[in-house]
Design a protein around this motif. Structure first.
Motif, mmCIF file in Angstrom:
data_model
loop_
_atom_site.group_PDB
_atom_site.id
_atom_site.type_symbol
_atom_site.label_atom_id
_atom_site.label_comp_id
_atom_site.label_asym_id
_atom_site.label_seq_id
_atom_site.Cartn_x
_atom_site.Cartn_y
_atom_site.Cartn_z
ATOM 1 N N SER A 265 27.487 71.289 36.500
ATOM 2 C CA SER A 265 26.948 69.992 36.889
ATOM 3 C C SER A 265 28.029 68.951 36.661
ATOM 4 C CB SER A 265 25.684 69.639 36.096
ATOM 5 O OG SER A 265 25.961 69.597 34.717
ATOM 6 N N ALA A 266 27.972 67.885 37.409
ATOM 7 C CA ALA A 266 28.949 66.810 37.251
ATOM 8 C C ALA A 266 28.764 66.145 35.892
ATOM 9 C CB ALA A 266 28.790 65.791 38.372
ATOM 10 N N THR A 267 29.862 65.843 35.228
ATOM 11 C CA THR A 267 29.807 65.290 33.881
ATOM 12 C C THR A 267 30.240 63.829 33.816
ATOM 13 O OG1 THR A 267 32.062 66.041 33.387
ATOM 14 C CG2 THR A 267 30.252 67.562 32.875
ATOM 15 N N ARG A 268 30.723 63.276 34.919
ATOM 16 C CA ARG A 268 31.265 61.914 34.919
ATOM 17 C C ARG A 268 30.459 61.034 35.870
ATOM 18 N NH1 ARG A 268 35.076 65.903 34.864
ATOM 19 N NH2 ARG A 268 36.779 65.751 33.348
ATOM 20 N N ARG B 4 25.807 57.014 49.263
ATOM 21 C CA ARG B 4 26.506 58.280 49.106
ATOM 22 C C ARG B 4 26.327 58.825 47.695
ATOM 23 N NH1 ARG B 4 26.613 57.587 53.720
ATOM 24 N NH2 ARG B 4 28.345 57.610 55.207
ATOM 25 N N ASP B 5 26.688 60.098 47.558
ATOM 26 C CA ASP B 5 26.731 60.780 46.272
ATOM 27 C C ASP B 5 28.208 60.898 45.902
ATOM 28 O OD1 ASP B 5 26.752 62.644 44.176
ATOM 29 O OD2 ASP B 5 25.011 63.722 44.979
ATOM 30 N N TYR B 6 28.678 60.009 45.025
ATOM 31 C CA TYR B 6 30.089 59.991 44.636
ATOM 32 C C TYR B 6 30.276 60.885 43.418
ATOM 33 C CZ TYR B 6 30.549 55.989 47.774
ATOM 34 O OH TYR B 6 30.545 55.167 48.888
ATOM 35 N N VAL B 7 31.173 61.880 43.545
ATOM 36 C CA VAL B 7 31.370 62.866 42.491
ATOM 37 C C VAL B 7 32.847 62.917 42.125
ATOM 38 C CG1 VAL B 7 31.471 64.713 44.230
ATOM 39 C CG2 VAL B 7 31.014 65.288 41.836
ATOM 40 N N HIS B 8 33.124 62.993 40.834
ATOM 41 C CA HIS B 8 34.497 62.961 40.329
ATOM 42 C C HIS B 8 35.264 64.190 40.794
ATOM 43 C CE1 HIS B 8 37.865 62.620 37.550
ATOM 44 N NE2 HIS B 8 37.414 61.445 37.127
ATOM 45 N N VAL B 9 36.508 63.986 41.211
ATOM 46 C CA VAL B 9 37.325 65.073 41.742
ATOM 47 C C VAL B 9 37.540 66.182 40.711
ATOM 48 C CG1 VAL B 9 39.505 63.916 41.146
ATOM 49 C CG2 VAL B 9 39.459 65.595 43.010
ATOM 50 N N SER B 10 37.631 65.844 39.432
ATOM 51 C CA SER B 10 37.799 66.885 38.408
ATOM 52 C C SER B 10 36.539 67.713 38.251
ATOM 53 C CB SER B 10 38.191 66.256 37.069
ATOM 54 O OG SER B 10 39.488 65.691 37.132
ATOM 55 N N ASP B 11 35.364 67.088 38.443
ATOM 56 C CA ASP B 11 34.120 67.859 38.429
ATOM 57 C C ASP B 11 34.059 68.802 39.624
ATOM 58 O OD1 ASP B 11 32.970 66.872 36.058
ATOM 59 O OD2 ASP B 11 32.126 65.130 37.075
ATOM 60 N N VAL B 12 34.473 68.321 40.788
ATOM 61 C CA VAL B 12 34.478 69.176 41.978
ATOM 62 C C VAL B 12 35.444 70.350 41.784
ATOM 63 C CG1 VAL B 12 35.006 69.263 44.448
ATOM 64 C CG2 VAL B 12 33.798 67.291 43.496
ATOM 65 N N ALA B 13 36.595 70.083 41.193
ATOM 66 C CA ALA B 13 37.554 71.158 40.925
ATOM 67 C C ALA B 13 36.944 72.195 39.993
ATOM 68 C CB ALA B 13 38.823 70.570 40.316
ATOM 69 N N ALA B 14 36.237 71.750 38.961
ATOM 70 C CA ALA B 14 35.582 72.690 38.047
ATOM 71 C C ALA B 14 34.523 73.513 38.777
ATOM 72 C CB ALA B 14 34.950 71.925 36.885
ATOM 73 N N GLY B 15 33.874 72.913 39.767
ATOM 74 C CA GLY B 15 32.900 73.650 40.569
ATOM 75 C C GLY B 15 33.538 74.778 41.355
ATOM 76 N N GLY C 147 37.872 59.506 42.603
ATOM 77 C CA GLY C 147 38.394 59.466 41.247
ATOM 78 C C GLY C 147 39.790 60.061 41.157
ATOM 79 N N ALA C 148 40.222 60.323 39.941
ATOM 80 C CA ALA C 148 41.546 60.875 39.689
ATOM 81 C C ALA C 148 41.511 61.631 38.372
ATOM 82 C CB ALA C 148 42.592 59.758 39.629
ATOM 83 N N GLY D 180 46.117 74.503 51.152
ATOM 84 C CA GLY D 180 45.962 73.060 50.990
ATOM 85 C C GLY D 180 46.013 72.630 49.536
ATOM 86 N N GLY D 181 46.703 73.423 48.704
ATOM 87 C CA GLY D 181 46.686 73.177 47.272
ATOM 88 C C GLY D 181 47.509 71.993 46.816
ATOM 89 N N ALA D 182 48.312 71.397 47.691
ATOM 90 C CA ALA D 182 49.104 70.228 47.308
ATOM 91 C C ALA D 182 48.415 68.925 47.677
ATOM 92 C CB ALA D 182 50.482 70.284 47.976
ATOM 93 N N GLY D 183 47.230 69.015 48.256
ATOM 94 C CA GLY D 183 46.497 67.812 48.630
ATOM 95 C C GLY D 183 45.737 67.199 47.465
ATOM 96 N N TYR D 184 44.944 66.191 47.770
ATOM 97 C CA TYR D 184 44.200 65.455 46.738
ATOM 98 C C TYR D 184 43.259 66.373 45.962
ATOM 99 C CZ TYR D 184 40.512 62.354 44.954
ATOM 100 O OH TYR D 184 39.569 61.732 44.178
ATOM 101 N N LEU D 185 42.264 66.946 46.633
ATOM 102 C CA LEU D 185 41.374 67.867 45.946
ATOM 103 C C LEU D 185 42.118 69.134 45.554
ATOM 104 C CD1 LEU D 185 38.682 68.900 44.916
ATOM 105 C CD2 LEU D 185 38.070 69.493 47.283
ATOM 106 N N GLY D 186 42.986 69.621 46.436
ATOM 107 C CA GLY D 186 43.687 70.866 46.175
ATOM 108 C C GLY D 186 44.479 70.852 44.888
#
Length: 370
Positions: A317-320, A233-244, A184-185, A7-13
C-alpha cells in the motif's frame, strides 16, 4: 533474481531499478535514452552502492534485444519502455501505438527464445477511462475497461495481447500494474523527474512557478463538473509505485491459477488540481499563481484507485500522502531546477519498430532453452 528492466533510465524506471537493487536483485537496464538519462542510473548506483549493467538500445529492435537477452541470462523482465504521457499520445497517436505495442511484441519473442517466463508490465490507470464528475466508485481491477485516451487504448491492447498469448499456452506469468498518477521524487533528492523532452507533470510545472521559471501554471477547469471545477486524480509517490513493482515481481513466484494477474498501484485518495496547488503552496511557502485554460481533448475528469486487491495480495500500500509527495518533489526541484545536469547520451533513434529485418520465429508457446 536477474531482472531486465526496459526504460530503466526514465523517471519511474530509475526508481524501479533502485528499488529492485535494494531488494537484492541483479539488474540489466535497456534504454535508448530518448527520455531517460544515464545520470539517473548513476545517481541510483551512488545511493545503493551497487552497479547496474546498462544497454543503450531501442527495445523495439529485435536484433539488438536478442543480443542483449543472449548475454543477460535474465529470469524476469520489468517492462516500462514506451510513450507514457497522455498528452503526447494524443498528439502522436501513430508513434504511441507503434512504440507501446512493438516493444511488447519484441520482448515476448525474445522471452520465448531465451526461456524467460516472468513479466511485469507497467500499465496505466488510463485503461479504465473516466469515473465521471461525481467521482463514481474507485476503479477496481475488474472494472470495465473503457479508455477515453490514446494512451489508455494502447495499454488495453498490450494487456489483451498478454492474455491472448497466455491463453494460447505460452509458459508465461505476468503481473499487470495499473499505475495511477505517479509523482514525487526519491526522498534523497537525488532522483526525480527530468525535463528531457516529455511533457512535464503538474508538480514540475508548479515547481517552475515557485522557482520563478514561469509566471503561472495553467489549470484546466472549464470542462469539469467536479466540486471545484478541476480534474480529480489519485496521486501516488513514485517510490511507492517502485515498491509495488518489486512486490509484484515477487508475487509471480507464488502459485496462481491465473497466468496474468492485475493490480492497481494508487493511494485510493482523491485530490483535485486545486487541492494539489494548495498543498504545494503550503509545503513550499510560496505563491503559485494559476490561470484557467481550455481543457484538452481526451482529459479524464475523475480517476481514483480501489487498492484493496493490491493490499491483500501484494501486501503493498502507498505509505506517503500528498504532503510528503509535494515535499519530496520540492526538495528535488530546488536542487535540480532544470533537471539532471547535461550529459552525453548515445545517439539513438527515437522512432521504434520500423525497418527491422523480418525473420521466421517459433510459436510463442514453444519451449526454448537458454
Amino acid at each position: 533474481m536477474r531482472v531486465l528492466v526496459t526504460g530503466g533510465a526514465g523517471y519511474l524506471g530509475s526508481h524501479v531499478v533502485l528499488a529492485l537493487v535494494q531488494a537484492g536483485h541483479e539488474v540489466d537496464v535497456v534504454d535508448d535514452f530518448s527520455r531517460g538519462t544515464p545520470a539517473s542510473l548513476a545517481r541510483g548506483e551512488a545511493i545503493s552502492r551497487q552497479r547496474v549493467r546498462t544497454h543503450a538500445a531501442d527495445v523495439a529492435d529485435i536484433d539488438a534485444m536478442e543480443r542483449i537477452f543472449a548475454g543477460a541470462n535474465a529470469d524476469a523482465v520489468v517492462h516500462l519502455a514506451g510513450l507514457r504521457s497522455a498528452s503526447e499520445c494524443v498528439d502522436r497517436p501513430l508513434d504511441a501505438y507503434e512504440t507501446n505495442l512493438t516493444t511488447t511484441f519484441t520482448l515476448l519473442r525474445c522471452m520465448t527464445w531465451y526461456g524467460v517466463d516472468r513479466l511485469v508490465l507497467s500499465s496505466s490507470a488510463a485503461v479504465y477511462g473516466d469515473a465521471g464528475a461525481d467521482g463514481g466508485t474507485p476503479f477496481a481491477e475488474d472494472a470495465p475497461l473503457v479508455p477515453v485516451s490514446t494512451l489508455g487504448r494502447t495499454m488495453v491492447t498490450n494487456e489483451q495481447l498478454l492474455r491472448d498469448v497466455a491463453r494460447a499456452g505460452a509458459a508465461l506469468r505476468v503481473a499487470v500494474l495499473r499505475c495511477f498518477n505517479t509523482v514525487g521524487a526519491h526522498p534523497s533528492g537525488r532522483i526525480g523527474e527530468d525535463r528531457n523532452g516529455a511533457p512535464s507533470s503538474l508538480l514540475t510545472r508548479l515547481g517552475e512557478v515557485a522557482l520563478g521559471l514561469r509566471g503561472h501554471v495553467e489549470v484546466h477547469a472549464d470542462g469539469h463538473s467536479t466540486l471545484d471545477g478541476t480534474a480529480v486524480r489519485d496521486y501516488v509517490h513514485v517510490s511507492d509505485v517502485a515498491a509495488g513493482h518489486v512486490a509484484a515481481l515477487a508475487a509471480l513466484d507464488e502459485p496462481s491459477a491465473e497466468a496474468v494477474r492485475t493490480w492497481n498501484l494508487g493511494t485510493g485518495e482523491a485530490s483535485s488540481v486545486h487541492q494539489v496547488l494548495r498543498t504545494f503552496a503550503e509545503v513550499t511557502g510560496r505563491d503559485v499563481p494559476h490561470r484557467v485554460v481550455p481543457t484538452p481533448p481526451e482529459t479524464v475528469t475523475t480517476s481514483v484507485a480501489d487498492t484493496r486487491r493490491s493490499a491483500a495480495e501484494l501486501s503493498w500500500s502507498a505509505t506517503r500522502d500528498l504532503t510528503q509527495i509535494c515535499r519530496d518533489h520540492w526538495r528535488w526541484q530546488q536542487e535540480h531546477p532544470r533537471g539532471y545536469p547535461s550529459t552525453v547520451t548515445p545517439e539513438t533513434p527515437w522512432r521504434r519498430g520500423v525497418g527491422h529485418r523480418l525473420r521466421l520465429v517459433p510459436p510463442l508457446s514453444a519451449a526454448v532453452s537458454r
